[in-house]
Design a protein around this motif. Structure first.
Motif, PDB file in Angstrom:
ATOM      1  N   ALA A  53       0.817  -1.211   0.000  1.00 60.54           N
ATOM      2  CA  ALA A  53       0.000   0.000   0.000  1.00 60.54           C
ATOM      3  C   ALA A  53       0.855   1.268   0.000  1.00 60.54           C
ATOM      4  O   ALA A  53       0.389   2.333  -0.395  1.00 60.54           O
ATOM      5  CB  ALA A  53      -0.953  -0.001   1.200  1.00 60.54           C
ATOM      6  N   GLU A  54       2.119   1.145   0.413  1.00 59.09           N
ATOM      7  CA  GLU A  54       3.023   2.292   0.348  1.00 59.09           C
ATOM      8  C   GLU A  54       3.283   2.688  -1.105  1.00 59.09           C
ATOM      9  O   GLU A  54       3.556   3.851  -1.391  1.00 59.09           O
ATOM     10  CB  GLU A  54       4.343   1.976   1.055  1.00 59.09           C
ATOM     11  CG  GLU A  54       4.206   1.840   2.556  1.00 59.09           C
ATOM     12  CD  GLU A  54       5.494   1.417   3.239  1.00 59.09           C
ATOM     13  OE1 GLU A  54       6.531   1.280   2.551  1.00 59.09           O
ATOM     14  OE2 GLU A  54       5.467   1.220   4.464  1.00 59.09           O
ATOM     15  N   GLU A  55       3.196   1.711  -2.011  1.00 62.33           N
ATOM     16  CA  GLU A  55       3.427   1.960  -3.435  1.00 62.33           C
ATOM     17  C   GLU A  55       2.116   2.105  -4.219  1.00 62.33           C
ATOM     18  O   GLU A  55       2.096   2.719  -5.277  1.00 62.33           O
ATOM     19  CB  GLU A  55       4.247   0.815  -4.044  1.00 62.33           C
ATOM     20  CG  GLU A  55       5.583   0.585  -3.363  1.00 62.33           C
ATOM     21  CD  GLU A  55       6.509   1.782  -3.461  1.00 62.33           C
ATOM     22  OE1 GLU A  55       6.505   2.451  -4.513  1.00 62.33           O
ATOM     23  OE2 GLU A  55       7.212   2.069  -2.472  1.00 62.33           O
ATOM     24  N   ASP A  56       1.055   1.492  -3.711  1.00 60.02           N
ATOM     25  CA  ASP A  56      -0.238   1.497  -4.403  1.00 60.02           C
ATOM     26  C   ASP A  56      -1.287   2.115  -3.481  1.00 60.02           C
ATOM     27  O   ASP A  56      -1.917   1.420  -2.687  1.00 60.02           O
ATOM     28  CB  ASP A  56      -0.636   0.067  -4.790  1.00 60.02           C
ATOM     29  CG  ASP A  56      -1.960  -0.016  -5.534  1.00 60.02           C
ATOM     30  OD1 ASP A  56      -2.574   1.044  -5.801  1.00 60.02           O
ATOM     31  OD2 ASP A  56      -2.382  -1.146  -5.850  1.00 60.02           O
ATOM     32  N   ASP A  57      -1.465   3.420  -3.611  1.00 57.99           N
ATOM     33  CA  ASP A  57      -2.368   4.121  -2.703  1.00 57.99           C
ATOM     34  C   ASP A  57      -3.825   3.711  -2.872  1.00 57.99           C
ATOM     35  O   ASP A  57      -4.649   3.966  -2.003  1.00 57.99           O
ATOM     36  CB  ASP A  57      -2.216   5.630  -2.824  1.00 57.99           C
ATOM     37  CG  ASP A  57      -2.639   6.194  -4.171  1.00 57.99           C
ATOM     38  OD1 ASP A  57      -2.924   5.421  -5.095  1.00 57.99           O
ATOM     39  OD2 ASP A  57      -2.674   7.431  -4.276  1.00 57.99           O
ATOM     40  N   ARG A 125       5.352  -1.754  15.230  1.00 53.74           N
ATOM     41  CA  ARG A 125       5.942  -0.410  15.178  1.00 53.74           C
ATOM     42  C   ARG A 125       6.078   0.046  13.719  1.00 53.74           C
ATOM     43  O   ARG A 125       5.699   1.164  13.372  1.00 53.74           O
ATOM     44  CB  ARG A 125       7.284  -0.391  15.895  1.00 53.74           C
ATOM     45  CG  ARG A 125       7.883   0.997  16.004  1.00 53.74           C
ATOM     46  CD  ARG A 125       9.184   1.076  16.789  1.00 53.74           C
ATOM     47  NE  ARG A 125      10.144   0.083  16.359  1.00 53.74           N
ATOM     48  CZ  ARG A 125      10.590  -0.924  17.111  1.00 53.74           C
ATOM     49  NH1 ARG A 125      10.144  -1.076  18.333  1.00 53.74           N
ATOM     50  NH2 ARG A 125      11.481  -1.769  16.647  1.00 53.74           N
ATOM     51  N   GLU A 126       6.606  -0.834  12.842  1.00 55.00           N
ATOM     52  CA  GLU A 126       6.791  -0.476  11.432  1.00 55.00           C
ATOM     53  C   GLU A 126       5.454  -0.223  10.748  1.00 55.00           C
ATOM     54  O   GLU A 126       5.317   0.732   9.971  1.00 55.00           O
ATOM     55  CB  GLU A 126       7.539  -1.590  10.697  1.00 55.00           C
ATOM     56  CG  GLU A 126       8.992  -1.704  11.073  1.00 55.00           C
ATOM     57  CD  GLU A 126       9.688  -2.884  10.415  1.00 55.00           C
ATOM     58  OE1 GLU A 126       9.030  -3.631   9.638  1.00 55.00           O
ATOM     59  OE2 GLU A 126      10.888  -3.075  10.680  1.00 55.00           O
ATOM     60  N   ARG A 127       4.484  -1.063  11.049  1.00 50.91           N
ATOM     61  CA  ARG A 127       3.160  -0.912  10.445  1.00 50.91           C
ATOM     62  C   ARG A 127       2.529   0.410  10.857  1.00 50.91           C
ATOM     63  O   ARG A 127       1.963   1.132  10.033  1.00 50.91           O
ATOM     64  CB  ARG A 127       2.283  -2.086  10.885  1.00 50.91           C
ATOM     65  CG  ARG A 127       0.900  -2.096  10.301  1.00 50.91           C
ATOM     66  CD  ARG A 127       0.165  -3.333  10.779  1.00 50.91           C
ATOM     67  NE  ARG A 127      -1.198  -3.347  10.294  1.00 50.91           N
ATOM     68  CZ  ARG A 127      -2.076  -4.278  10.615  1.00 50.91           C
ATOM     69  NH1 ARG A 127      -1.746  -5.288  11.396  1.00 50.91           N
ATOM     70  NH2 ARG A 127      -3.295  -4.216  10.148  1.00 50.91           N
ATOM     71  N   GLY A 128       2.645   0.750  12.135  1.00 56.69           N
ATOM     72  CA  GLY A 128       2.080   2.008  12.630  1.00 56.69           C
ATOM     73  C   GLY A 128       2.709   3.220  11.970  1.00 56.69           C
ATOM     74  O   GLY A 128       2.013   4.160  11.574  1.00 56.69           O
ATOM     75  N   ALA A 132       0.671   5.761   9.499  1.00 54.17           N
ATOM     76  CA  ALA A 132       0.576   7.173   9.887  1.00 54.17           C
ATOM     77  C   ALA A 132       1.076   8.077   8.761  1.00 54.17           C
ATOM     78  O   ALA A 132       0.473   9.120   8.477  1.00 54.17           O
ATOM     79  CB  ALA A 132       1.361   7.426  11.168  1.00 54.17           C
ATOM     80  N   GLN A 133       2.151   7.663   8.098  1.00 50.98           N
ATOM     81  CA  GLN A 133       2.675   8.461   6.990  1.00 50.98           C
ATOM     82  C   GLN A 133       1.684   8.499   5.833  1.00 50.98           C
ATOM     83  O   GLN A 133       1.442   9.550   5.236  1.00 50.98           O
ATOM     84  CB  GLN A 133       4.024   7.895   6.510  1.00 50.98           C
ATOM     85  CG  GLN A 133       4.657   8.734   5.420  1.00 50.98           C
ATOM     86  CD  GLN A 133       4.960  10.155   5.888  1.00 50.98           C
ATOM     87  OE1 GLN A 133       5.619  10.340   6.903  1.00 50.98           O
ATOM     88  NE2 GLN A 133       4.472  11.147   5.163  1.00 50.98           N
ATOM     89  N   PHE A 143      -2.496  11.139  12.669  1.00 51.11           N
ATOM     90  CA  PHE A 143      -3.022   9.990  13.409  1.00 51.11           C
ATOM     91  C   PHE A 143      -2.920  10.181  14.921  1.00 51.11           C
ATOM     92  O   PHE A 143      -3.698   9.606  15.676  1.00 51.11           O
ATOM     93  CB  PHE A 143      -2.286   8.717  12.978  1.00 51.11           C
ATOM     94  CG  PHE A 143      -2.915   7.440  13.451  1.00 51.11           C
ATOM     95  CD1 PHE A 143      -4.176   7.067  13.020  1.00 51.11           C
ATOM     96  CD2 PHE A 143      -2.242   6.604  14.320  1.00 51.11           C
ATOM     97  CE1 PHE A 143      -4.762   5.884  13.449  1.00 51.11           C
ATOM     98  CE2 PHE A 143      -2.810   5.417  14.760  1.00 51.11           C
ATOM     99  CZ  PHE A 143      -4.071   5.063  14.313  1.00 51.11           C
ATOM    100  N   ASP A 144      -1.976  10.996  15.370  1.00 56.11           N
ATOM    101  CA  ASP A 144      -1.813  11.237  16.805  1.00 56.11           C
ATOM    102  C   ASP A 144      -2.739  12.319  17.344  1.00 56.11           C
ATOM    103  O   ASP A 144      -2.771  12.561  18.545  1.00 56.11           O
ATOM    104  CB  ASP A 144      -0.358  11.607  17.107  1.00 56.11           C
ATOM    105  CG  ASP A 144       0.595  10.453  16.831  1.00 56.11           C
ATOM    106  OD1 ASP A 144       0.208   9.294  17.074  1.00 56.11           O
ATOM    107  OD2 ASP A 144       1.726  10.714  16.363  1.00 56.11           O
TER     108      ASP A 144
END
Length: 192
Positions: A53-57, A125-128, A132-133, A143-144
């Motif tokens: 999903a980082e590459e395919d929004d 942690r990586e997924r979060g 968030a980005q 997100f915070d």
């Protein structure tokens, strides 16, 4: 009434949302179930789909559009996902936020997914951070920023029945007569 349940991975969203829907005799729609189904359909783990999903929004946008449409069209519903409160926006009557410390959330995920704690902690942690980005990039969501939520609960402090009791009391105590206004959701780009 439309109730949203949001929070990071492992915070207890699904557990509460199912219990709350049962207690209120509401339907329950889970963004996590939809996301995990998408991953399974593509032969991926949720973390792999998250990375994709980082590459395919469009992966996120399709899910988020579906959540927003459901919120707009349905009532007597508990809508649950990390972004449920943001996606439901003005359609939600009550927005709940759940959280717990990272180690607690990672332990829950490790047990649920039968994986080592350290792996679950790293992945969580990586997924979060990845999510968030993307939320910031796609919709200008921080997100915070918890200002849109009506109630925030640290689920590490109560067992699932206790969390249900706290949130059910809040929901049942709600009355439009005493409602002085929802927290506004401003400057969000609902671009799907």
């Amino acid at each position: 009434m439309l109730i949203t349940v949001s929070g990071p991975a492992g915070s207890g969203k699904s557990t509460l949302a199912r219990s709350l829907a049962d207690a209120l005799d509401y339907d329950h729609v889970s963004g996590g179930d939809i996301f995990r189904s998408l991953a399974e359909e593509r032969g991926m783990t949720p973390l792999e789909l998250n990375k994709a999903a980082e590459e395919d929004d469009q992966i996120d946008r399709d899910l988020d559009r579906r959540l927003r449409d459901i919120a707009k069209e349905r009532d007597d519903l508990v809508l649950e996902s990390r972004l449920a409160g943001w996606m439901a926006g003005e359609y939600a009557d009550i927005k709940l936020w759940l959280t717990a410390p990272l180690d607690v959330r990672a332990d829950r995920i490790a047990q649920r997914e039968n994986k080592p704690f350290d792996q679950a902690r790293t992945e969580t942690r990586e997924r979060g951070a990845s999510e968030a980005q993307r939320y910031s990039d796609y919709y200008d969501i921080d997100f915070d920023d918890l200002s849109i939520y009506d109630l925030s609960v640290n689920t590490a402090r109560w067992d699932p029945q206790g969390v249900l009791s706290v949130t059910l009391h809040a929901v049942e105590s709600y009355s439009t007569d005493g409602d002085e206004g929802k927290a506004p959701i401003e400057d969000i780009r609902y671009e799907f």
